[in-house]
Design an enzyme around this catalytic site. Sequence first.
Site, short mmCIF file in Angstrom:
data_model
loop_
_atom_site.label_atom_id
_atom_site.label_comp_id
_atom_site.label_asym_id
_atom_site.label_seq_id
_atom_site.Cartn_x
_atom_site.Cartn_y
_atom_site.Cartn_z
N ASP A 110 0.82 -1.21 0.00
CA ASP A 110 0.00 0.00 0.00
C ASP A 110 0.85 1.26 0.00
O ASP A 110 2.07 1.22 0.20
CB ASP A 110 -0.99 0.01 1.19
CG ASP A 110 -0.44 -0.63 2.45
OD1 ASP A 110 0.80 -0.61 2.62
OD2 ASP A 110 -1.23 -1.13 3.25
N ASN A 170 -8.34 -2.87 13.65
CA ASN A 170 -9.69 -3.12 13.13
C ASN A 170 -9.75 -4.34 12.22
O ASN A 170 -10.74 -4.57 11.55
CB ASN A 170 -10.19 -1.87 12.38
CG ASN A 170 -9.33 -1.54 11.18
OD1 ASN A 170 -8.41 -2.29 10.84
ND2 ASN A 170 -9.61 -0.44 10.52
N HIS A 174 -7.85 -4.85 9.53
CA HIS A 174 -7.52 -4.65 8.11
C HIS A 174 -6.25 -5.41 7.73
O HIS A 174 -5.38 -5.66 8.56
CB HIS A 174 -7.45 -3.16 7.74
CG HIS A 174 -6.25 -2.41 8.23
ND1 HIS A 174 -6.23 -1.04 8.34
CD2 HIS A 174 -5.02 -2.80 8.63
CE1 HIS A 174 -5.05 -0.64 8.76
NE2 HIS A 174 -4.30 -1.68 8.96
N GLU A 177 -10.02 -2.24 4.35
CA GLU A 177 -10.65 -1.87 5.62
C GLU A 177 -11.96 -2.66 5.81
O GLU A 177 -12.51 -3.22 4.85
CB GLU A 177 -10.96 -0.37 5.61
CG GLU A 177 -9.74 0.53 5.42
CD GLU A 177 -8.87 0.64 6.67
OE1 GLU A 177 -8.89 -0.25 7.53
OE2 GLU A 177 -8.15 1.66 6.77
C1 F6R Z 1 1.15 -1.77 6.06
C2 F6R Z 1 -0.19 -2.34 6.07
C3 F6R Z 1 -1.03 -2.35 7.29
C4 F6R Z 1 -0.26 -2.69 8.56
C5 F6R Z 1 -1.17 -2.68 9.78
C6 F6R Z 1 -0.42 -2.93 11.07
O1 F6R Z 1 1.75 -1.88 4.80
O2 F6R Z 1 -0.61 -2.78 5.06
O3 F6R Z 1 -2.10 -3.27 7.10
O4 F6R Z 1 0.32 -3.96 8.42
O5 F6R Z 1 -1.83 -1.45 9.87
O6 F6R Z 1 0.47 -1.85 11.30
P1 F6R Z 1 1.54 -1.91 12.49
O7 F6R Z 1 2.53 -2.94 12.13
O8 F6R Z 1 2.14 -0.53 12.49
O9 F6R Z 1 0.79 -2.22 13.73
#
Ligand code: F6R
Length: 266
Positions: A83, A154, A156, A161
């Site tokens: 992303d 959440n 995702h 999402e």
């Molecule tokens: C990042 C991504 C997100 C993160 C998720 C967890 O490229 O796609 O889905 O993996 O938000 O983020 P952290 O590791 O910061 O808790």
Amino acid sequence: MSAPARALELAGASVLVFEDAASACRHAADRIAGVIRDAVGLRGKAVLGLATGGTPIPIYDRLVALYQAGELSFADVSTYNLDEYYPIHPSDPNSYRAYMHRHLFGRVDIAPNRAHVLDGTVPDSFADAHAAEFDRWIAADGGLDLQLLGIGRNGHIGFNEPTNLPLETALNLPTRLVDLHPVTVADAAKDFGGESRVVPRALTVGVAPILAARSILILALGAGKAEAVTRALTGPMTPSLPASLLQSAPGRVTWMLDAAAARGLG
Ligand code: F6R
């Protein structure tokens, strides 16, 4: 390699629970290094889907250490990041392009034209076309040997999402431009200096290309992830918790958890 404290089979996935985050990340990095060596040995190249965020930083540090020790090369590796904020300039320190340069690309021998991140500078009217092109690049490269994922509080994966779409529609979501969920915006506020400054949209690799990977490695660390992990592994498959959609790829998903993230699993 640091052994898991517990190994479970849940919802068609292999679930490895480690005593702490450092052991989980070390194990994850060694798994990725193994996938690179095997794929390069078999097909002459390895294709990885990569994640950003706090969770993978120690994983990238370990991969860099293996490279510096002469034990791993990225010369035959292509990567596709999950992303990117939209719109954002690649030189913005909050861009995922900048993150990847800081933590991996700028520290190993990967070729610039093999380290792909969705482009946060494409014109609005071409964002969907760019996203569709990214899926074609992955397919043309032979598909992903491994997709690395984190999980949002959440539930995702990437920036797919929570939604109330029908299950079939959610499973087939392609790479596309999305609005970030309020929980995601709240979690990004620390990086951007306040919620109101978070870039509220992003390009994300879709659920369908994630599920198409030959193997999927998802890391969850810390008590803040425990509820999402428990629902993803013990609840029904539902678009309201995107990580639960990984249940539709039985036998290809490995979860690596620390004890805090696994505390709801009994
Ligand atoms: C990042 C991504 C997100 C993160 C998720 C967890 O490229 O796609 O889905 O993996 O938000 O983020 P952290 O590791 O910061 O808790």
